[in-house]
Design an enzyme around this catalytic site. Structure first.
Site, PDB file in Angstrom:
ATOM      1  CB  VAL A 127      -0.912   0.051   1.254  1.00 25.76           C
ATOM      2  CG1 VAL A 127      -1.759   1.323   1.253  1.00 25.76           C
ATOM      3  CG2 VAL A 127      -1.806  -1.172   1.324  1.00 25.76           C
ATOM      4  N   GLY A 129       3.271   2.275  -2.008  1.00 24.94           N
ATOM      5  CA  GLY A 129       4.676   2.161  -2.421  1.00 24.94           C
ATOM      6  C   GLY A 129       5.616   2.294  -1.237  1.00 24.94           C
ATOM      7  CE  LYS A 200      -1.565  -0.024  -4.449  1.00 24.43           C
ATOM      8  NZ  LYS A 200      -1.156   0.902  -5.507  1.00 24.43           N
ATOM      9  N   GLY A 297       6.875   2.775  -8.282  1.00 23.98           N
ATOM     10  CA  GLY A 297       8.245   2.940  -8.775  1.00 23.98           C
ATOM     11  C   GLY A 297       9.188   1.974  -8.079  1.00 23.98           C
TER      12      GLY A 297
HETATM   13  N1  HSE Z   1       0.402   0.269 -10.382  1.00 21.70           N
HETATM   14  C1  HSE Z   1       0.514   0.714  -9.049  1.00 21.70           C
HETATM   15  C2  HSE Z   1       0.298   2.223  -9.010  1.00 21.70           C
HETATM   16  C3  HSE Z   1       1.878   0.367  -8.505  1.00 21.70           C
HETATM   17  O1  HSE Z   1       0.277   2.842 -10.076  1.00 21.70           O
HETATM   18  O2  HSE Z   1       0.126   2.780  -7.938  1.00 21.70           O
HETATM   19  C4  HSE Z   1       2.022   0.511  -7.035  1.00 21.70           C
HETATM   20  O3  HSE Z   1       1.153  -0.330  -6.335  1.00 21.70           O
END
Ligand code: HSE
Length: 398
Positions: A127, A129, A200, A297
């Protein structure tokens, strides 16, 4: 020497190796030992990587190696990630992951297995990143009665909406940029449909309140149907259009929803642009607190994974970010739960005030009004405006 393994050597998996190498000295000081990557499991040919001599394709090699104590699952998808994780936990290895799909669907079973076998299942990177939001909810905010969580939880959609808003970019070109930058999922449908943000918010709500709901029970709308008129409407209200995932706890249950919403400029979520994620938590005696940072990322996400590796090695008190109070709280309908809404209505302003005296008039042009109604359900608002031309109604984040 602490031996670990990485399952899935894509963007995030290779990022974990980079973050471990970049911070080797600091990490060794914290854990009082060195970490070595003993195995990398991937279907792809790793012969041109520095990990060629450690590449394996058979999970049993890792499951049966007593040397390996922590395994990073960066595979994505529910299978074989779930089966592999269960086998590893049962073999007494801690598992850390960035895989929101498996946590949102089967996190309760994985946590129970970790607990049963005295190891850790940690998923901070699933959740936001690199944002340390799960650790904060599970630990630092323990004393606070959390009543609401609103988040910009998908970097790809926030990037697309920002590029469309700030640079007039088309949806397709903004999505293509997000893919090139490594933010989007392999199949970006999960990003733009809202499914990724939905997973998330399910994880956040589960850590905050102990209830892991099913994705099918969370009303979820992505950004595919957004028009330039929606964006213009948001600006006319004094805000910006963003994909917001919300979870609200009331006396009668929990309401969860994912949808495009008008974020008013006074709200700190308004300033989260591009790939940035932000999570605003209404935290009892503390009041509102916001977590902000890179939500997608390679290195930002990998940094959260590495923090979990360190936690798995150092922590002895808890088995994971726990869904700590399994409960039977009911799930409320967003249509019937009081919230805030921005509406575009064509009517005489006096009539609007007669019907809802508490509304705020945000903008008026040629008999069409942008208004804000707070602490009312969508159903109640529509009943009050029965017979009037309601041209738009979007959730508002005030
Ligand atoms: N694809 C997801 C985003 C990656 O763009 O947030 C991170 O969970």
């Amino acid at each position: 020497m602490i031996s670990i393994a990485i399952l899935g050597f894509g963007n995030i998996g290779s990022g974990v190796a980079d973050v471990l190498a970049n911070n080797e000295e600091k990490i060794s000081k914290i854990i009082g030992d060195e970490i070595r990557i003993k195995y990398v499991l991937d279907k792809r040919d790793l012969s041109d990587t520095p990990y060629a001599d450690r590449a394996v394709t058979d999970i049993d090699v890792i499951v049966n190696d007593p040397d390996v104590t922590v395994v990073c699952e960066m595979m994505g998808g529910t299978q074989p990630a779930y089966d592999y994780s269960i086998a590893l936990l049962k073999a007494g290895k801690s598992v850390v992951t960035s895989n929101k799909e498996v946590v949102a669907r089967m996190g309760d079973l994985l946590l129970a297995t970790a607990r049963e076998h005295g190891v850790h299942y940690l998923y901070e990177a699933s959740v936001g990143g690199g944002i340390p939001i799960l650790h904060a909810l599970d630990d630092s905010l323990k004393s606070c009665a959390i009543s609401r969580i609103d988040g910009i939880l998908n970097g790809t959609t926030n990037y697309i909406l920002t590029r469309m808003h700030d640079c007039n970019a088309s949806f397709e070109s903004a999505l293509s940029e997000a893919r090139k930058l490594g933010y989007a999922e392999a199949n970006p449908t999960a990003d733009i449909s809202g499914a990724d943000a939905c997973r998330k918010i399910m994880i956040l709500a589960a850590v905050a309140w102990g209830k892991l709901v099913s994705a099918e029970d969370v009303p979820c709308e992505g950004i595919t149907a957004i028009t330039s008129e929606d964006s213009t409407f948001a600006v006319s209200c004094g805000g910006a259009l963003k994909l917001i995932a919300s979870a609200v706890k009331t006396a009668s249950g929990i309401m969860m929803t994912v949808s495009p919403a008008v974020v008013l400029a006074d709200n700190p979520l308004y300033s989260a642009k591009g790939v940035f994620n932000a999570v605003k938590v209404r935290a009892g005696d503390l009041g509102d607190v916001m977590f902000y940072g890179m939500g997608a990322g390679k290195l930002p996400t990998a940094s959260a994974v590495v923090s979990d590796i360190i936690a798995a090695i150092n922590r002895s008190d808890s088995n994971g970010y726990t869904f700590f109070l399994p409960n039977d709280e009911s799930l409320l309908s967003p249509e019937e739960t009081p919230d805030a809404f921005c509406l575009l209505v064509q009517a005489d302003a006096d009539i609007l005030y007669e019907r809802i005296p508490s509304l705020a008039l945000l903008n008026s042009k040629d008999g069409v009004h942008s208004i804000l109604c707070e602490d009312m359900s969508k159903k109640t608002i529509y009943e009050a405006f029965d017979g009037l031309a309601v041209l738009k109604c979007l959730r508002a984040i005030v």
